[in-house]
Design an enzyme around this catalytic site. Structure first.
Site: not given
Lengths: 288, 288, 288, 288
Positions: B232-234
């Protein structure tokens, strides 16, 4: 209009209610106080009110001590006098600077002092390496090398504390001082120890933030000036800024570009602190 | 100089060695290829070489398929043909947009399409709420509301996938789509699913980043356009930007100011992706 | 703390003297006025004092008309009541938008209106080209095409004036309207006609500023939102911003990049104008 | 990959045609030249091609003189060898700095030299005031005070020229040198005299730009690093940047804030000039 020379700077915070501005302004007006700068803020989450006012010293019929005593009564009647503070721009601020080997922030601060932009006294520069002694002494400032390598850190920090406290400074600036302050010093210097961290906090806390930034592939790098607390790099933020980087920038490029941001963010934060523009509220700051 | 109209865009990456530029440039020059834009980058950490070149289509004596075949030989002889890609600006790009209720990114993208700034086809806008249907249809674009509430998410995502894959898009844009893509879709759309996250990553991953930012008391807020991965969001960051905030900004102010950054960061990231300017290398991007 | 809903916004300017803040604050406090935002400024060159205050409507025992009457007395006693203004956030603002062919600013404003970010009425969009009619009508807003080509300009501007004045707007926004307002309209709409100029004024006044910028080889391009006066592009500046460009950017790239700055600068300027944050002082603005 | 140490930097410009990149790259590849950085640009308006390449010195079987001779043949065969230049990063650059009383740019440059960030020799600092002598000498750099007051300017400039030319510098930096260079010095030092102007050019040419900016009421102030030509403040721009100001900033605030931009813009421009990243084309620059 009188020349805006010597001023008394009043900062104050209390739970918001009707009539605070009127109470303060009327008190000042009743004594002929000439307000040259005034700022107000109400924090909508906590319902707290904050203000900072600059009053011309010559416009009041009494000195700073009596102003403090009288204003304490006003503040008390408005709710709470404990978050009140009055300083006199006529007395010079003392700043102790802690450094390591990297000199860009120190050079920058010394340049600002030399040119008069920062009108402060620097009674001491303290370092855990001897490298920055020459430039410090060239500015006529005492330089203290405290050895952190041969002995234990507790002894070294005791020596640092002794040197700092001897100067009774308004600010202790960690200008890329690469040692983590022990908790007792964070407490002792609470609200006047400023650090420059070379990242856009809360990203990249701790060691080697430019390496962390490079690995994550960010497109901007930053710097953060904050008050030191016992939580590493987690104290109230005073100022931040960023600079653009791209894929062509290797770590040494980030380090070089970041320096220009670190310098300017630290000097802005320090200026605002010394001008009593920064009010801490929980872990956040109001910067007037 | 010929009019810079239709172009072939070549991107290529391989371990660096002597003669790569010469190999590519000579191949193009031997066939009269007119290079109108060329960029090179060597990653000093991994020793990889990357390039992006735009060649006028009319300057070559053959079409894009033969260019691909011939260039594959060149790339193979330089080391590794697997990271080569050639696209033709003469064929329009298809972009599917996923939204929720917040319309600012969608409005922005539709405006850019309507004005011709983004010269793309948008075969579908897909949403988990019906709110943005009218504006989408006003632009003559099919709008699909997929219900995420009454049934299970797996069924809903299966429907989203069906709609997206029917369009065979060059980019799937999560324009403030407030659902987390399941891992199998991250894999299926790897390298072409772009998300806009409303923080300066890696700060404030996950939900309600403006609330997190407000609580931390940062002095700048940001937005990040990145490729979607299962983390996530990485995923690899394509573009980021920030805007200044201060103590006077409550959370709704952060939300409002942040929108202007989200829109522009997303549209820049999408443009660069569609122009084949973004090469992914590990978890980082080269943006030519 | 009461919900910060309907507010009265007071702006006031007069020659500085002791006791102004006290006078205003005491008047408000005496009637229970709850100040939710207050800003003060003294112009050191001219010795003028300015303030803007937001008071909760429900905290006062009278309505806006009586507030105006009573505050006029206060203002008069402080020196000069002529630069006082009180508005009521409970009544919606009307904005007329003038456009030509370029739609990016119009799209942006309509998107902000549709999402509720700009809580205004747009009674009319007026254009000297028909191109932007469809998008305007899709938002349910009347669109008026005024022909500037076949007849004379005076007749066309008379028609524009008629349409604008029929709406009695709080703001007339020239959103890339490519006609120069005649002096009589500059006078008639003085202080409420806002223009967005696509340069960082005072650089590149007049026609084709991006061409001028490209020729001069600047490394940043900008946009300026200013009040329209009879002097072309020389009115009081409300807001400006810039974006970086480089040698790789041809004029169409400057035009494209500049649009993103134009949109955001115009919408910020308009928001501040409608919130009575902009006080004009000579040819300069105070933006609270 | 070899350590990226000593490099030859090749810059070249000529009318664009097919095969230039191939010609250069093949020449380098044929001799084993390892390109560590390469940039290309085609100016669409004039049809000119520009390139800058860094080649590892050790990767070539000959020295810089033979590289120059051989590359001249290549350049000649590609059209025009006259705009070719090859420098050797192994030989240190010499920079002469001209100052007046304001020391912020000088302090900044000296700090960068002392820390090794700018790896240059400064054989002389020349000033029309004695004020900055101490800090210069503290860095071990000769300081020359040339009297501009008691005699005529021509004599003073003749002395400045003598001092500068004795150092045969790669750059003459006007670091807030408040004298206008006479035309013959602009010619003599053409392409290597860099000025920092304290405005965002072309706004506010000439004297007291911060006063001009304040009067116009701009919302951003800037600084510009440009090559000096006989036209005052009109030479090719190398770098610019801006900082936000508001109505609360009086002229001394603009001066103070502007300094931080001046310093960083000048140091960036100087670095790029010394790394041969700046190619002048007409009155514009290509900055690789």
């Amino acid at each position: 209009m009188p020349t805006p020379e010597r001023r008394y700077v009043i900062t104050f915070g209390c739970p918001d209610r009707t009539g605070i501005v009127a109470g303060i302004a009327s008190f000042l007006a009743d004594h002929g106080g000439w307000i040259v700068e005034a700022a107000y803020h109400t924090d909508r989450d906590t319902g707290w009110f904050f203000t900072r006012q600059e009053v011309l010293a010559d416009s009041l019929p009494f000195g700073v001590d009596e102003l403090r005593a009288r204003f304490a009564d006003v503040a008390g009647s408005l709710g709470d006098g404990s978050n009140m503070r009055i300083t006199d721009t006529g007395s010079k601020r003392r700043v102790v600077i802690l450094v390591s080997k990297e000199g860009h922030c120190l050079y920058d601060l010394l340049g600002r002092v030399a040119s008069g932009e920062l009108d402060i006294d620097v009674p001491a520069v303290i370092a855990n390496h001897p490298d920055l002694g020459d430039i410090t002494r060239a500015h006529g400032i005492p330089f203290h090398h405290v050895d952190f390598k041969s002995g234990d850190k507790a002894t070294a920090f005791a020596r640092v504390r002794e040197l700092v406290d001897a100067a009774d400074p308004h600010a202790v600036v960690l200008a890329r001082f690469m040692q983590i302050l022990p908790p007792e010093l964070c407490v002792a210097w609470s609200g006047r120890a400023l650090n420059i961290h070379h990242s856009f906090l809360p990203s990249f806390v701790g060691a080697r933030p430019y390496h962390q930034a490079h690995q994550r592939g960010v497109k901007l790098i930053g710097a953060t000036c904050h008050y030191v607390t016992a939580d590493l790099d987690a104290g109230p933020i005073i100022e931040q800024d960023v600079i653009r980087v791209d894929h062509g920038d290797a770590i040494p490029d980030l380090v070089r570009k970041g320096r220009d941001i670190e310098k300017v963010v630290l000097s802005r934060g320090l200026r605002w602190h010394l001008e009593d523009r920064v009010l801490v509220h929980g872990n956040r700051t109001v910067v007037f």
